[in-house]
Design an enzyme around this catalytic site. Structure first.
Site, PDB file in Angstrom:
ATOM      1  CB  THR A  97      -0.919   0.009   1.226  1.00 24.84           C
ATOM      2  OG1 THR A  97      -1.802  -1.119   1.155  1.00 24.84           O
ATOM      3  CG2 THR A  97      -1.748   1.286   1.269  1.00 24.84           C
ATOM      4  CE  LYS A 172      -5.604  -1.066   1.626  1.00 28.13           C
ATOM      5  NZ  LYS A 172      -4.327  -1.792   1.733  1.00 28.13           N
ATOM      6  CE  LYS A 240       1.915   2.241   4.990  1.00 29.12           C
ATOM      7  NZ  LYS A 240       1.538   1.500   3.736  1.00 29.12           N
TER       8      LYS A 240
END
Length: 290
Positions: A97, A172, A240
């Site tokens: 990711t 995502k 994050k």
């Protein structure tokens, strides 16, 4: 069956690479911590490489699943990076990711070596990886996806090509926006139910059969009520991911007030010592403030 390399044996990559081996693919692994690679080899067989470049030599597909943009560049680029060992016609599949920008950057670098590239972040958490039931959103050219999909399916419940390079990462980001908002709403609902004197468990059972139903409600409300968060997708990781989301939003003009607020709520959880708690721990800050 394919000859593949898997780079990054964290909580997601370890079982994903294991599914490849169990499906009969010929797997070479690389991990920054050699002990982790040795553990994987003892469990699944396969080969261990000393560098990403060595892992990529002679394989058809290289899968990568590491922490962030910088980690990704470290294992893909440079003299000992995966691209240095990949042959023309092979495909690099990035399950990290990361940002859409780094996906586009690596696609350019790969094309210069006549290597295909797919950005393919995953959703489903550790349990999804262990059970081979991940959802995988992919960006890249259809010809590369068609070749990689049968191998990706070793650990996927669903995979779909979303558009050109970067589209997987953007999808995502949509996923993480939804999860953050759902978990904050669920936290507030549970907290409200308890403060109102309701049986919160019974309330969840009732509303889960109506329009409020969600995966988070079904699978997390009991542990949230019990204050158990020592599992699942860590708050540190979600922050994050939110940093990537909010940076992308600043560039494309999207307004994300709820996401920005939930990000700050996760900062509160970190300050409580919950950086490694599951993302459902948002309820802990409400109980603390009650």
């Amino acid at each position: 069956m394919a000859k593949v390399a898997f780079i990054g044996l964290g909580v997601m990559g370890y079982p994903m690479a294991g599914h490849l081996a169990c499906q009969g693919h010929e797997v070479t692994v690389y991990n920054r911590t050699t002990a982790r690679a040795l553990q994987w080899q003892e469990q699944y067989g396969g080969e261990i490489a000393a560098t990403p470049r060595e892992a990529a030599l002679g394989v058809e597909l290289v899968m990568v699943c590491v922490g962030n943009d910088d980690d990704l560049r470290q294992v893909v680029l440079g003299a000992e990076g995966a691209l240095a060992g990949m042959a023309a016609g092979s495909i690099l599949v990035d399950h990290t990711t990361a940002s859409a920008d780094v996906a586009r950057e690596l696609a350019v670098q790969a094309a210069e070596r006549e290597v295909g590239f797919l950005d393919a972040p995953v959703s489903g958490g550790q349990a999804g990886a262990e059970n081979g039931l991940l959802t995988i959103m992919v960006g890249g050219e259809a010809v590369f996806f068609q070749r990689a999909e049968p191998v990706i399916d070793s650990y996927a419940r669903m995979s779909r090509l979303m558009g050109p390079v970067g589209s997987g990462q953007l999808t995502k980001m949509v996923n993480q926006i939804c999860i953050g908002g759902l978990l904050q709403g669920l936290s507030e609902a549970l907290h409200f139910a308890q403060c109102a004197g309701l049986d919160a468990e019974a309330a969840m059972e009732v509303i889960s059969k109506g329009a409020a139903q969600s995966w988070q409600l079904e699978h997390r409300h009991q542990t949230m009520l019990a204050g158990k968060f020592d599992f699942g997708f860590a708050v540190d990781w979600m922050r994050k991911d939110f940093a990537i989301v909010l940076d992308e939003a600043r560039g494309n003009g999207a307004q994300l007030p709820v996401t920005a607020l939930v990000d700050q709520f996760y900062a509160d959880v970190q300050a409580m010592g919950g950086g490694r708690w599951d993302t459902s721990s948002l309820i802990a800050r409400l109980k603390r403030k009650a």
